[in-house]
Design a protein around this motif. Structure first.
Motif, PDB file in Angstrom:
ATOM      1  N   GLN A 253      30.202  38.972 103.635  1.00  9.08           N
ATOM      2  CA  GLN A 253      31.449  38.641 102.945  1.00  9.08           C
ATOM      3  C   GLN A 253      31.872  37.224 103.285  1.00  9.08           C
ATOM      4  N   GLN A 254      32.367  36.530 102.283  1.00  7.61           N
ATOM      5  CA  GLN A 254      32.891  35.177 102.471  1.00  7.61           C
ATOM      6  C   GLN A 254      34.241  35.077 101.771  1.00  7.61           C
ATOM      7  N   ILE A 255      35.257  34.647 102.502  1.00  7.48           N
ATOM      8  CA  ILE A 255      36.588  34.427 101.942  1.00  7.48           C
ATOM      9  C   ILE A 255      36.945  32.973 102.185  1.00  7.48           C
ATOM     10  N   ARG A 256      37.298  32.285 101.111  1.00  3.83           N
ATOM     11  CA  ARG A 256      37.650  30.873 101.210  1.00  3.83           C
ATOM     12  C   ARG A 256      39.009  30.625 100.573  1.00  3.83           C
ATOM     13  N   LEU A 257      39.895  30.043 101.328  1.00  2.00           N
ATOM     14  CA  LEU A 257      41.184  29.599 100.815  1.00  2.00           C
ATOM     15  C   LEU A 257      41.035  28.173 100.297  1.00  2.00           C
ATOM     16  N   ILE A 258      41.504  27.928  99.091  1.00  2.00           N
ATOM     17  CA  ILE A 258      41.399  26.617  98.471  1.00  2.00           C
ATOM     18  C   ILE A 258      42.769  25.940  98.428  1.00  2.00           C
ATOM     19  N   ARG A 259      43.761  26.700  98.004  1.00  2.00           N
ATOM     20  CA  ARG A 259      45.161  26.253  98.068  1.00  2.00           C
ATOM     21  C   ARG A 259      45.962  27.400  98.654  1.00  2.00           C
ATOM     22  N   GLY A 260      45.681  27.700  99.919  1.00  2.87           N
ATOM     23  CA  GLY A 260      46.310  28.820 100.587  1.00  2.87           C
ATOM     24  C   GLY A 260      47.608  28.398 101.267  1.00  2.87           C
ATOM     25  N   PRO A 261      48.178  29.395 101.950  1.00  4.14           N
ATOM     26  CA  PRO A 261      47.717  30.781 102.081  1.00  4.14           C
ATOM     27  C   PRO A 261      48.063  31.620 100.850  1.00  4.14           C
ATOM     28  N   LEU A 262      47.601  32.891 100.872  1.00  2.97           N
ATOM     29  CA  LEU A 262      48.059  33.853  99.880  1.00  2.97           C
ATOM     30  C   LEU A 262      49.294  34.551 100.442  1.00  2.97           C
ATOM     31  N   PHE A 263      50.246  34.853  99.541  1.00  2.58           N
ATOM     32  CA  PHE A 263      51.553  35.319  99.980  1.00  2.58           C
ATOM     33  C   PHE A 263      51.797  36.777  99.628  1.00  2.58           C
ATOM     34  N   VAL A 264      52.569  37.421 100.476  1.00  3.22           N
ATOM     35  CA  VAL A 264      53.035  38.783 100.217  1.00  3.22           C
ATOM     36  C   VAL A 264      53.961  38.753  98.999  1.00  3.22           C
ATOM     37  N   ASP A 265      53.855  39.800  98.172  1.00  5.80           N
ATOM     38  CA  ASP A 265      54.732  39.967  96.998  1.00  5.80           C
ATOM     39  C   ASP A 265      54.594  38.836  95.980  1.00  5.80           C
ATOM     40  N   GLN A 266      53.389  38.327  95.808  1.00  2.11           N
ATOM     41  CA  GLN A 266      53.136  37.348  94.756  1.00  2.11           C
ATOM     42  C   GLN A 266      51.992  37.845  93.882  1.00  2.11           C
ATOM     43  N   ASP A 267      52.127  37.664  92.580  1.00  5.19           N
ATOM     44  CA  ASP A 267      51.071  38.053  91.649  1.00  5.19           C
ATOM     45  C   ASP A 267      49.920  37.055  91.678  1.00  5.19           C
ATOM     46  N   TYR A 268      48.695  37.599  91.553  1.00  2.74           N
ATOM     47  CA  TYR A 268      47.495  36.784  91.423  1.00  2.74           C
ATOM     48  C   TYR A 268      46.615  37.371  90.332  1.00  2.74           C
ATOM     49  N   ALA A 269      45.899  36.495  89.641  1.00  7.86           N
ATOM     50  CA  ALA A 269      44.947  36.911  88.612  1.00  7.86           C
ATOM     51  C   ALA A 269      43.536  36.740  89.154  1.00  7.86           C
ATOM     52  N   LEU A 270      42.650  37.682  88.804  1.00  5.44           N
ATOM     53  CA  LEU A 270      41.286  37.678  89.323  1.00  5.44           C
ATOM     54  C   LEU A 270      40.270  37.547  88.201  1.00  5.44           C
ATOM     55  N   GLU A 271      39.184  36.853  88.498  1.00  5.49           N
ATOM     56  CA  GLU A 271      37.999  36.834  87.646  1.00  5.49           C
ATOM     57  C   GLU A 271      36.793  37.134  88.529  1.00  5.49           C
ATOM     58  N   ARG A 272      35.945  38.059  88.069  1.00  4.20           N
ATOM     59  CA  ARG A 272      34.785  38.463  88.874  1.00  4.20           C
ATOM     60  C   ARG A 272      33.488  38.206  88.112  1.00  4.20           C
ATOM     61  N   GLU A 273      32.426  37.926  88.891  1.00  3.48           N
ATOM     62  CA  GLU A 273      31.119  37.676  88.289  1.00  3.48           C
ATOM     63  C   GLU A 273      30.027  38.052  89.284  1.00  3.48           C
ATOM     64  N   ILE A 274      28.995  38.732  88.801  1.00  6.86           N
ATOM     65  CA  ILE A 274      27.824  38.990  89.633  1.00  6.86           C
ATOM     66  C   ILE A 274      27.023  37.695  89.736  1.00  6.86           C
ATOM     67  N   VAL A 275      26.814  37.214  90.965  1.00  4.10           N
ATOM     68  CA  VAL A 275      26.087  35.958  91.157  1.00  4.10           C
ATOM     69  C   VAL A 275      24.686  36.184  91.713  1.00  4.10           C
ATOM     70  N   ALA A 276      24.370  37.399  92.154  1.00  4.86           N
ATOM     71  CA  ALA A 276      23.013  37.710  92.614  1.00  4.86           C
ATOM     72  C   ALA A 276      22.859  39.224  92.698  1.00  4.86           C
ATOM     73  N   LEU A 277      21.625  39.677  92.589  1.00  4.86           N
ATOM     74  CA  LEU A 277      21.237  41.068  92.824  1.00  4.86           C
ATOM     75  C   LEU A 277      20.065  41.047  93.794  1.00  4.86           C
ATOM     76  N   SER A 278      20.036  41.996  94.717  1.00  3.69           N
ATOM     77  CA  SER A 278      18.953  42.013  95.697  1.00  3.69           C
ATOM     78  C   SER A 278      18.667  43.447  96.121  1.00  3.69           C
ATOM     79  N   GLU A 279      17.597  43.599  96.902  1.00  2.38           N
ATOM     80  CA  GLU A 279      17.192  44.923  97.363  1.00  2.38           C
ATOM     81  C   GLU A 279      16.522  44.802  98.721  1.00  2.38           C
ATOM     82  N   SER A 280      16.575  45.897  99.464  1.00  6.32           N
ATOM     83  CA  SER A 280      15.844  46.016 100.723  1.00  6.32           C
ATOM     84  C   SER A 280      15.204  47.400 100.743  1.00  6.32           C
ATOM     85  N   ALA A 281      14.580  47.743 101.844  1.00  6.30           N
ATOM     86  CA  ALA A 281      13.906  49.042 101.924  1.00  6.30           C
ATOM     87  C   ALA A 281      14.892  50.198 101.770  1.00  6.30           C
ATOM     88  N   ARG A 282      16.140  50.009 102.200  1.00  2.00           N
ATOM     89  CA  ARG A 282      17.101  51.113 102.215  1.00  2.00           C
ATOM     90  C   ARG A 282      18.266  50.933 101.253  1.00  2.00           C
TER      91      ARG A 282
END
Length: 319
Positions: free
Chosen positions: A244-273
């Motif tokens: 996991q990686q979390i990066r603040l760009i114009r932080g911090p993030l605040f309690v009781d504030q609305d935020y909009a999200l955009e998500r994208e799959i940037v990689a797929l991978s596999e291991s034995a399990r």
């Protein structure tokens, strides 16, 4: 390894370390897709684990005092933490965080966490400002080979975006859904590193005049609506956070504030399990669409938890 300088003839790497802490397990009642998660003791036992593990980003709080000591207010505004989770921790075990001291003027450091006996818990990197070099998860993504044997995640594609717009917020007493069956106030009562700026009263004394969301709870904020994005594989299957990686760009993030999200799959991978998705979530202030933070999550699902895995793998010519 640092080089000797005019100030010191030693090339010895030095690190800040925090105290041993025993983080709390707060996801025993977590559910998704109609079943309990790996954080439930019985579910973990069915998968060969001795108990339900503590969620990985819980350990991020142990790094906050160390990184704030190194980088000051900038840690809360432009800090980035990037971790590969190595060993699961169960409630009652003790963990210590370490941050390598940076070279003079540097803003990029190696981090790690260990159990009391030295067992590695996570390894990674942290920085403030523009990193100038790839972080831990970005380095690992660059080394991935194309996934050619996916069964659970075979319907997913790199570049696939979240299905619906998401708007989120986190209040002190707001229930964050079945994925996170506790509130911010509950977490603040159990967090390993209390901070005045996280609280309703102390937030008014923060540099921003408002209470801020702890780094580990940014994971909760962004994960609470992830099911709406429909970026998961076939079900039922039990997953865990592998990195996991979390990066603040114009932080911090605040309690009781609305935020909009955009998500994208940037990689797929596999291991034995496992089979893994790597999803980038971008966080915007709704007014003006200003980018304020982003997260990369390497979510792994365990092949053994998907009841149709062997049959479907044979049908696909993969077994």
């Amino acid at each position: 390894m640092p080089l000797p300088t005019a100030d010191t003839p030693f090339a010895t790497s030095l690190a800040l370390s925090g105290p041993l802490r025993q983080p709390r397990q707060m996801l025993a009642d977590q559910t998704y897709d109609g079943h309990k998660s790996i954080h439930d003791d019985a579910t973990a036992g069915d998968l060969g684990l001795r108990a339900g593990p503590i969620e990985g980003p819980t350990h991020f709080s142990q790094f906050d005092p160390l990184l704030a000591r190194l980088f000051g207010r900038a840690w809360f505004e432009t800090g980035c933490i990037s971790a590969h989770y190595q060993t699961m921790v169960v409630e009652g075990e003790s963990v210590r965080a370490f941050v390598d001291l940076p070279a003079p003027g540097a803003a990029f450091v190696r981090i790690r966490a260990e159990k009391a006996d030295g067992t590695p818990v996570l390894t990674g990197t942290a920085s403030v400002g523009e990193p100038g070099q790839p972080h831990e998860l970005e380095q690992r993504m660059a080394k991935l080979r194309p996934a050619t044997g996916l069964v659970i995640n075979r319907d997913l594609q790199v570049g696939q975006r979240g299905a619906v717009p998401e708007t989120i917020r986190m209040g002190f007493d707001q229930h964050m859904g079945d994925h996170y069956p506790f509130t911010l106030r509950d977490k603040l009562a159990a967090i390993t590193e209390p901070c005045d700026w996280y609280t309703p009263e102390g937030g008014a004394r923060s540099p921003w005049g408002r209470p801020i969301i702890p780094m580990e709870m940014i994971s909760v904020l962004l994960g609470s609506t992830i099911a709406d994005a429909r970026l998961g594989g076939r079900k039922p299957a039990v997953g865990l956070f592998a990195g996991q990686q979390i990066r603040l760009i114009r932080g911090p993030l605040f309690v009781d504030q609305d935020y909009a999200l955009e998500r994208e799959i940037v990689a797929l991978s596999e291991s034995a399990r496992t089979e893994s998705t790597w999803v980038r979530t971008r966080v915007y202030e709704p007014a003006g669409r200003m980018l304020v933070a982003e997260m990369i999550l390497n979510g792994a699902v365990m092949k053994a938890s998907y009841p149709h895995y062997e049959r479907e793998a044979r049908e696909l010519g993969l077994a």
